[in-house]
Design a protein around this motif. Structure first.
Motif, PDB file in Angstrom:
ATOM      1  N   LEU A  29       0.803  -1.245   0.056  1.00 25.67           N
ATOM      2  CA  LEU A  29      -0.029   0.004   0.065  1.00 25.67           C
ATOM      3  C   LEU A  29       0.786   1.180  -0.133  1.00 25.67           C
ATOM      4  O   LEU A  29       0.508   2.403  -0.628  1.00 25.67           O
ATOM      5  N   ASP A  30       1.889   1.059   0.503  1.00 26.52           N
ATOM      6  CA  ASP A  30       2.987   2.421   1.165  1.00 26.52           C
ATOM      7  C   ASP A  30       4.023   2.595  -0.061  1.00 26.52           C
ATOM      8  O   ASP A  30       4.393   3.715  -0.020  1.00 26.52           O
ATOM      9  N   GLY A  31       4.333   1.534  -0.730  1.00 29.27           N
ATOM     10  CA  GLY A  31       5.502   1.550  -1.523  1.00 29.27           C
ATOM     11  C   GLY A  31       5.458   1.091  -2.843  1.00 29.27           C
ATOM     12  O   GLY A  31       4.399   0.547  -3.152  1.00 29.27           O
ATOM     13  N   PRO A  32       6.593   1.404  -3.622  1.00 30.09           N
ATOM     14  CA  PRO A  32       6.562   0.774  -4.939  1.00 30.09           C
ATOM     15  C   PRO A  32       6.679  -0.895  -4.974  1.00 30.09           C
ATOM     16  O   PRO A  32       6.912  -1.123  -4.099  1.00 30.09           O
ATOM     17  N   LYS A  33       6.505  -1.292  -6.108  1.00 27.89           N
ATOM     18  CA  LYS A  33       6.687  -2.744  -6.219  1.00 27.89           C
ATOM     19  C   LYS A  33       8.193  -3.281  -6.069  1.00 27.89           C
ATOM     20  O   LYS A  33       9.081  -2.455  -6.470  1.00 27.89           O
ATOM     21  N   SER A  34       8.277  -4.329  -5.261  1.00 27.23           N
ATOM     22  CA  SER A  34       9.593  -4.697  -5.068  1.00 27.23           C
ATOM     23  C   SER A  34       9.809  -6.097  -5.828  1.00 27.23           C
ATOM     24  O   SER A  34       8.907  -6.843  -5.831  1.00 27.23           O
ATOM     25  N   LYS A  35      11.012  -6.280  -6.390  1.00 28.28           N
ATOM     26  CA  LYS A  35      11.431  -7.274  -7.181  1.00 28.28           C
ATOM     27  C   LYS A  35      12.575  -8.102  -6.470  1.00 28.28           C
ATOM     28  O   LYS A  35      13.492  -7.488  -6.366  1.00 28.28           O
ATOM     29  N   ILE A  36      12.342  -9.388  -5.980  1.00 28.17           N
ATOM     30  CA  ILE A  36      13.285 -10.106  -5.324  1.00 28.17           C
ATOM     31  C   ILE A  36      13.450 -11.400  -5.781  1.00 28.17           C
ATOM     32  O   ILE A  36      12.406 -12.068  -6.217  1.00 28.17           O
ATOM     33  N   LEU A  37      14.679 -12.188  -5.909  1.00 24.69           N
ATOM     34  CA  LEU A  37      14.738 -13.673  -6.076  1.00 24.69           C
ATOM     35  C   LEU A  37      14.862 -14.354  -4.865  1.00 24.69           C
ATOM     36  O   LEU A  37      15.327 -14.054  -3.820  1.00 24.69           O
ATOM     37  N   ALA A  38      14.291 -15.454  -5.273  1.00 30.60           N
ATOM     38  CA  ALA A  38      14.398 -16.594  -4.143  1.00 30.60           C
ATOM     39  C   ALA A  38      14.743 -18.030  -4.814  1.00 30.60           C
ATOM     40  O   ALA A  38      14.443 -18.295  -5.822  1.00 30.60           O
TER      41      ALA A  38
END
Length: 259
Positions: free
Chosen positions: A107-116
């Motif tokens: 809701l508060d921030g931009p989209k995050s892109k993370i690898l797992a």
């Protein structure tokens, strides 16, 4: 033996424990210590957690990772021995690890892109159970899942948290992902699904303000997500080396017959 030679340069990296660091110093004295930039093979000394960290650090580098167990579980690791290391590396069987990619919107921030490498999991953030909608390749497959959490696991991660949640164990070369719920309340009997590794899975958080949910990619957590999209990352890989006498396939089979 394959194309790896006995003269390949090796970089030793270790977990922070005294035992792992002492082993790294002894091995470096025996076999030499190349820099990470120049090394052709990286030998990781520690447990599965440190192996995952090393794989993330070397993802896409083209270097092969050979782990030796100086931790607790060591499912991703080979047995530790100081002798014959170059011969073991030259004869080891390579397996390709493809990570998952998480795109999380809050809701508060931009989209995050993370690898797992192991799994991407969603967990309830409060006493209220999570309420989720699951869409696979733009088609809603589960309109409402009420649960403590849910995860998408890779074959490499299928023996980790996924297994503890009663998800299936996958061979490392299986073109599949495991979609596994954690303590499902409704539908109570839903046990998850096996998905092709080309699938894109979207989780929409229902009643997000009342039932906040966190998303975790391996050890990286994003709080209070609204939507999470998970797919296999196709542009980056890592290579893990396993001793032929204790290959990944053998470990998977042995794990399934444990009692």
């Amino acid at each position: 033996m394959d194309s790896r030679s006995l003269s390949q340069s090796i970089a030793f990296v270790s977990a922070s424990t005294d035992e792992a660091q002492s082993a790294a110093r002894r091995l470096a004295a025996l076999y030499g210590q190349a820099s990470l930039e120049e090394a052709e093979v990286v030998v990781a000394l520690g447990g599965d957690g440190f192996m995952l960290q090393t794989l993330r650090d070397q993802m896409g580098s083209g270097k092969a990772i050979y782990g030796m167990n100086k931790g607790t579980v060591g499912f991703l690791m080979n047995e530790f021995a100081e002798t014959g290391l170059r011969e073991r590396i030259a004869a080891a069987l390579p397996e390709t690890i493809r990570p998952l990619e998480m795109i999380a919107e809050t809701l508060d921030g931009p989209k995050s892109k993370i690898l797992a490498i192991n799994e991407i999991a969603l967990f309830r953030q409060s006493a209220q159970a999570a309420k989720l909608r699951i869409t696979v390749d733009d088609k809603i497959r589960l309109e409402e899942l009420v649960c403590d959490g849910v995860m998408v696991a890779t074959p490499a991660g299928s023996t980790a948290y996924n297994l503890s949640a009663h998800g299936p164990i996958l061979p490392l070369d299986a073109p599949l992902l495991a979609l596994t719920p954690v303590s499902p309340f409704r539908p109570r009997r839903w046990r998850g699904a096996l998905l092709p590794n080309r699938a894109s899975v979207r989780f929409d958080i229902l009643e997000a303000a009342k039932r906040p949910v966190n998303a975790v990619a391996d050890h990286t957590e994003i709080r209070s997500v609204l939507t999470v999209t998970v797919r296999e990352a196709r542009d980056v890989t890592a290579t893990v080396l396993f001793d032929a006498s204790h290959s990944w396939d053998e470990r998977v089979l042995a794990e399934q017959f444990r009692y």
